[in-house]
Design a protein around this motif. Structure first.
Motif, short mmCIF file in Angstrom:
data_model
loop_
_atom_site.label_atom_id
_atom_site.label_comp_id
_atom_site.label_asym_id
_atom_site.label_seq_id
_atom_site.Cartn_x
_atom_site.Cartn_y
_atom_site.Cartn_z
N THR A 226 -14.98 -4.51 -6.28
CA THR A 226 -15.25 -3.28 -5.53
C THR A 226 -16.63 -2.74 -5.90
O THR A 226 -16.93 -2.60 -7.10
CB THR A 226 -14.18 -2.21 -5.85
OG1 THR A 226 -12.88 -2.72 -5.56
CG2 THR A 226 -14.43 -0.94 -5.02
N ASN A 263 -15.29 8.75 -5.57
CA ASN A 263 -15.35 7.94 -4.34
C ASN A 263 -15.13 6.46 -4.64
O ASN A 263 -14.50 5.74 -3.85
CB ASN A 263 -16.68 8.15 -3.63
CG ASN A 263 -16.78 9.52 -2.98
OD1 ASN A 263 -15.77 10.14 -2.68
ND2 ASN A 263 -18.01 9.98 -2.75
N ASP A 266 -11.49 5.94 -5.19
CA ASP A 266 -10.82 5.94 -3.88
C ASP A 266 -11.00 4.60 -3.17
O ASP A 266 -10.06 4.09 -2.53
CB ASP A 266 -11.38 7.06 -2.99
CG ASP A 266 -10.78 8.42 -3.32
OD1 ASP A 266 -9.77 8.46 -4.04
OD2 ASP A 266 -11.33 9.44 -2.86
N HIS A 267 -12.18 4.04 -3.29
CA HIS A 267 -12.46 2.74 -2.66
C HIS A 267 -11.60 1.65 -3.30
O HIS A 267 -11.10 0.75 -2.61
CB HIS A 267 -13.94 2.40 -2.79
CG HIS A 267 -14.37 1.28 -1.91
ND1 HIS A 267 -15.60 0.65 -2.03
CD2 HIS A 267 -13.73 0.63 -0.90
CE1 HIS A 267 -15.68 -0.31 -1.14
NE2 HIS A 267 -14.57 -0.34 -0.43
N GLU A 269 -8.61 2.07 -4.65
CA GLU A 269 -7.26 2.26 -4.13
C GLU A 269 -7.13 1.71 -2.71
O GLU A 269 -6.10 1.12 -2.35
CB GLU A 269 -6.90 3.74 -4.17
CG GLU A 269 -6.77 4.30 -5.58
CD GLU A 269 -6.53 5.79 -5.59
OE1 GLU A 269 -6.40 6.38 -4.49
OE2 GLU A 269 -6.47 6.37 -6.68
N HIS A 270 -8.16 1.91 -1.90
CA HIS A 270 -8.15 1.40 -0.52
C HIS A 270 -8.11 -0.13 -0.52
O HIS A 270 -7.38 -0.74 0.28
CB HIS A 270 -9.37 1.90 0.24
CG HIS A 270 -9.47 1.36 1.62
ND1 HIS A 270 -8.66 1.78 2.66
CD2 HIS A 270 -10.28 0.38 2.16
CE1 HIS A 270 -8.97 1.11 3.76
NE2 HIS A 270 -9.95 0.26 3.48
N GLN A 271 -8.88 -0.74 -1.40
CA GLN A 271 -8.90 -2.21 -1.49
C GLN A 271 -7.55 -2.76 -1.93
O GLN A 271 -7.09 -3.79 -1.43
CB GLN A 271 -9.99 -2.65 -2.48
CG GLN A 271 -11.42 -2.43 -1.99
CD GLN A 271 -11.78 -3.37 -0.86
OE1 GLN A 271 -11.64 -3.03 0.33
NE2 GLN A 271 -12.22 -4.56 -1.21
N LEU A 273 -4.65 -1.38 -1.43
CA LEU A 273 -3.72 -1.22 -0.32
C LEU A 273 -3.97 -2.27 0.75
O LEU A 273 -3.02 -2.88 1.28
CB LEU A 273 -3.86 0.18 0.27
CG LEU A 273 -3.00 0.49 1.51
CD1 LEU A 273 -1.52 0.37 1.17
CD2 LEU A 273 -3.30 1.88 2.05
N GLU A 274 -5.22 -2.52 1.06
CA GLU A 274 -5.58 -3.44 2.15
C GLU A 274 -5.28 -4.89 1.79
O GLU A 274 -4.77 -5.66 2.61
CB GLU A 274 -7.06 -3.28 2.49
CG GLU A 274 -7.52 -4.07 3.71
CD GLU A 274 -8.97 -3.81 4.05
OE1 GLU A 274 -9.84 -4.43 3.39
OE2 GLU A 274 -9.24 -2.99 4.94
N GLN A 279 0.55 0.71 -2.66
CA GLN A 279 0.38 2.09 -2.23
C GLN A 279 0.28 3.07 -3.39
O GLN A 279 -0.09 4.23 -3.19
CB GLN A 279 1.55 2.50 -1.33
CG GLN A 279 1.71 1.65 -0.09
CD GLN A 279 2.83 2.15 0.80
OE1 GLN A 279 3.12 3.34 0.84
NE2 GLN A 279 3.47 1.23 1.51
#
Length: 289
Positions: A226, A263, A266-267, A269-271, A273-274, A279
């Protein structure tokens, strides 16, 4: 923790289908086994009767798992699914040991009456029917990522194998190989015990916070790749029912302000999840020194 209600409804549907299937099969096999003079088919019917209890345990676990978090269960109730798998495993192990014990007992006290043709038809039909239920529940368990439903599917497969063993024993009696009934029953009993042990091991491993190391390495790679993450340390993972919980500490450029550092987390966590469907991730940020 919220869960997809449609997936949970599917999982509960699979448990209900198993219960109804066992009610049907146990009624057929107990009656035909008794009147058709087949000890193997009768034992198979008793096996299905105990499976009803295991399926009800799983269904109760599924019902509890969808309850929202409360003051005593801040992480929700999804581990009820894993506890239900343990209950199913214990019942299956009991049945497997019982099948083996009955098979050895038959060496001492063997019935002399020859099973009727209807007993063979019932055993063959049961094997095909339960294999179909196994395929259905296995697909549902994969779709819903539900461990307890997968345990039910494994039990369905074991029941199909038990019916095949009963069929082999009936045919063996017809052709004069009386000991074939005993050998088939012993083999099937060990298969049931092996399946029960597999379910028990997976469930107990999860309940003691065991985690797939290969998945953990893959998750660490996702975090490390990330943008903004300079180093990943203190990565931990655990299963909570069918959900993955991740805790990780990442190190970022020490000159970044709080907003920029946040930020990056957050990125991450998004990675997660994706790429992994995770979650629930707790990401702690520290400066890279």
């Amino acid at each position: 923790m919220s869960k997809d209600k449609s997936l949970e409804n599917l999982a509960q549907k699979g448990a209900w289908i198993s219960i109804l299937a066992y009610l049907l099969m146990s009624t057929i096999k107990l009656s035909i086994g008794f009147f058709g003079h087949s000890e193997g088919l009768w034992a198979d019917g008793l096996n299905n009767s105990t499976d009803i209890i295991a399926s009800i345990a799983v269904l109760i676990g599924l019902k509890i798992s969808v309850k929202p978090p409360d003051e005593d269960h801040l992480y929700g109730h999804t581990r009820a699914e894993t506890v239900a798998s343990l209950v199913a495993a214990f019942i299956m192990m009991t049945v497997g040991i019982s099948v083996i014990a009955q098979a050895f007992q038959s060496l001492v006290d063997k019935g002399t009456e020859e099973p009727s043709l209807m007993t063979a038809i019932a055993a063959a039909f049961s094997a095909l029917f339960m294999f179909g239920i196994y395929k259905y529940n296995k697909q549902l368990s994969i779709k819903t990522n539900n461990a307890s439903l997968f345990a039910v599917a494994k039990d369905n497969l074991s029941d199909a194998l038990v019916s095949i063993g009963a069929l082999v024993g009936i045919i063996g009696t017809w052709i004069g190989i009386n000991w074939l009934d005993t050998v088939a029953a012993i083999i099937v009993g060990f298969i049931i015990c092996k399946t029960a042990w597999s379910i028990f091991f997976d469930a107990s491993h999860s309940l003691t916070d065991g985690f797939d190391q290969e998945l953990l390495v893959s998750i660490k790679g996702t975090i490390a790749s990330t943008p903004g993450v300079l180093y990943t340390c203190d990565l931990k993972g655990r299963m909570h029912g069918n959900e993955v919980l991740i805790e990780a500490t990442i190190q970022v450029n020490k000159s970044l302000n709080v907003i920029d550092s946040h930020n990056i987390s957050d990125h991450v966590e998004h990675q997660l999840l994706e790429k992994h469907g995770i979650q629930h991730a707790l990401i702690h940020v520290e400066p890279y020194l």
